[in-house]
Design a protein around this motif. Structure first.
Motif, short mmCIF file in Angstrom:
data_model
loop_
_atom_site.label_atom_id
_atom_site.label_comp_id
_atom_site.label_asym_id
_atom_site.label_seq_id
_atom_site.Cartn_x
_atom_site.Cartn_y
_atom_site.Cartn_z
N GLN A 76 0.71 -1.23 0.03
CA GLN A 76 -0.06 -0.21 -0.03
C GLN A 76 0.68 1.07 -0.14
OE1 GLN A 76 -2.15 -1.14 3.53
NE2 GLN A 76 -4.12 -1.62 2.23
N VAL A 77 2.02 1.21 0.64
CA VAL A 77 2.80 2.52 0.72
C VAL A 77 3.31 2.60 -0.69
CG1 VAL A 77 5.06 3.20 1.62
CG2 VAL A 77 3.26 2.15 3.17
N LYS A 78 3.81 1.40 -1.29
CA LYS A 78 4.43 1.45 -2.70
C LYS A 78 3.35 2.40 -3.41
CE LYS A 78 7.88 -2.13 -2.25
NZ LYS A 78 7.91 -3.53 -2.43
N GLU A 79 1.86 1.83 -3.24
CA GLU A 79 1.03 2.31 -4.20
C GLU A 79 0.76 3.87 -4.13
OE1 GLU A 79 -2.94 0.54 -4.41
OE2 GLU A 79 -1.96 -1.34 -3.57
N ILE A 80 0.91 4.23 -2.75
CA ILE A 80 1.08 5.81 -2.59
C ILE A 80 2.34 6.39 -3.19
CG2 ILE A 80 1.05 7.58 -0.50
CD1 ILE A 80 -1.64 6.16 -1.17
N GLU A 81 3.37 5.81 -3.15
CA GLU A 81 4.53 6.28 -3.65
C GLU A 81 4.23 6.45 -5.15
OE1 GLU A 81 7.75 3.51 -2.72
OE2 GLU A 81 8.16 4.62 -0.59
N GLU A 82 3.62 5.66 -5.73
CA GLU A 82 3.18 5.76 -7.29
C GLU A 82 2.39 6.84 -7.49
OE1 GLU A 82 1.67 2.00 -8.75
OE2 GLU A 82 3.88 0.87 -8.08
N ALA A 83 1.49 7.06 -6.56
CA ALA A 83 0.35 8.12 -6.65
C ALA A 83 1.16 9.31 -6.52
CB ALA A 83 -0.77 8.06 -5.76
N ALA A 84 2.20 9.48 -5.63
CA ALA A 84 2.91 10.99 -5.46
C ALA A 84 3.59 11.02 -6.60
CB ALA A 84 3.57 10.54 -4.32
N GLU A 85 4.21 9.99 -7.40
CA GLU A 85 5.13 10.34 -8.45
C GLU A 85 4.21 10.73 -9.76
OE1 GLU A 85 8.52 8.20 -10.80
OE2 GLU A 85 7.90 7.18 -9.27
N THR A 86 3.00 10.31 -9.78
CA THR A 86 2.16 10.64 -11.01
C THR A 86 1.04 11.89 -10.57
OG1 THR A 86 0.55 8.76 -10.33
CG2 THR A 86 2.35 8.21 -11.83
N LEU A 87 0.60 11.90 -9.48
CA LEU A 87 -0.48 12.75 -9.16
C LEU A 87 -0.05 13.91 -8.28
CD1 LEU A 87 -3.42 13.61 -9.15
CD2 LEU A 87 -3.71 12.16 -7.19
N LEU A 88 0.61 13.68 -7.06
CA LEU A 88 0.92 14.72 -6.02
C LEU A 88 2.08 15.40 -6.29
CD1 LEU A 88 0.20 12.27 -2.77
CD2 LEU A 88 -1.48 13.74 -4.34
N ALA A 89 3.14 15.10 -7.12
CA ALA A 89 4.50 15.87 -7.26
C ALA A 89 4.58 15.91 -8.91
CB ALA A 89 5.65 15.20 -6.39
N ASN A 90 5.30 17.13 -9.23
CA ASN A 90 5.69 17.16 -10.38
C ASN A 90 7.18 16.71 -10.19
OD1 ASN A 90 6.78 17.93 -12.65
ND2 ASN A 90 5.78 20.14 -12.73
N THR A 91 7.43 15.79 -10.68
CA THR A 91 8.94 15.10 -10.54
C THR A 91 10.05 15.84 -11.33
OG1 THR A 91 8.24 13.31 -11.96
CG2 THR A 91 8.16 12.91 -9.53
N VAL A 92 9.37 16.61 -12.44
CA VAL A 92 10.49 17.44 -12.94
C VAL A 92 11.10 18.70 -12.09
CG1 VAL A 92 10.77 18.95 -14.99
CG2 VAL A 92 9.27 16.94 -15.28
N ILE A 93 10.42 19.11 -11.25
CA ILE A 93 10.59 20.34 -10.30
C ILE A 93 10.57 20.05 -8.86
CG2 ILE A 93 10.23 21.94 -12.17
CD1 ILE A 93 7.82 22.65 -10.64
N GLU A 94 9.96 18.85 -8.61
CA GLU A 94 9.67 18.55 -6.91
C GLU A 94 10.35 17.24 -6.67
OE1 GLU A 94 5.84 20.87 -6.08
OE2 GLU A 94 5.52 19.05 -7.26
N ASN A 95 10.72 17.02 -5.38
CA ASN A 95 10.97 15.97 -4.73
C ASN A 95 9.86 15.43 -3.78
OD1 ASN A 95 13.43 15.52 -6.04
ND2 ASN A 95 14.46 16.82 -4.63
N PHE A 96 9.77 14.26 -3.58
CA PHE A 96 8.70 13.85 -2.40
C PHE A 96 9.28 12.92 -1.70
CE2 PHE A 96 7.90 11.28 -5.95
CZ PHE A 96 7.89 9.86 -5.29
#
Length: 102
Positions: A76-96
């Motif tokens: 479940q934590v891995k699923e949230i990490e995927e959500a963070a990468e695709t939805l919550l953060a803009n990984t071009v300019i943000e880290n999470f």
């Protein structure tokens, strides 16, 4: 229950259910160091004007608290990490970061 304008249910807020032990998955999103942070600069300047002379800078970010009914599994934590990468953060300019709080 939370509803869309067309009346379809899209989720519920479990925090108000009594007797349910809750855990939280916390996602913190920050601009990468090399990205200019105008909001952080504005807050830093305001704090200096207010007499907080000990600060050397401010970086502004976002915090998401995702409630769960029980301690989340590693999957479940891995699923949230995927959500963070695709939805919550803009990984071009943000880290999470993702962590679990009991």
């Amino acid at each position: 229950m939370i509803y869309q304008k067309d009346g379809r249910a899209i989720g519920c807020n479990l925090e108000f259910r009594q007797g349910v032990e809750m855990a939280k998955i916390v996602v913190e999103v920050m601009l990468k160091d090399e990205i200019l942070d105008p909001q952080g600069q504005a807050v830093s300047a305001a704090m200096l004007r207010l007499g907080f002379n000990f600060i050397t800078g401010v970086r502004q970010g976002k915090r998401f608290e995702i409630s769960t009914a029980s301690t989340p599994t590693s999957d479940q934590v891995k699923e949230i990490e995927e959500a963070a990468e695709t939805l919550l953060a803009n990984t071009v300019i943000e880290n999470f970061t993702v962590r679990v709080e009991e």
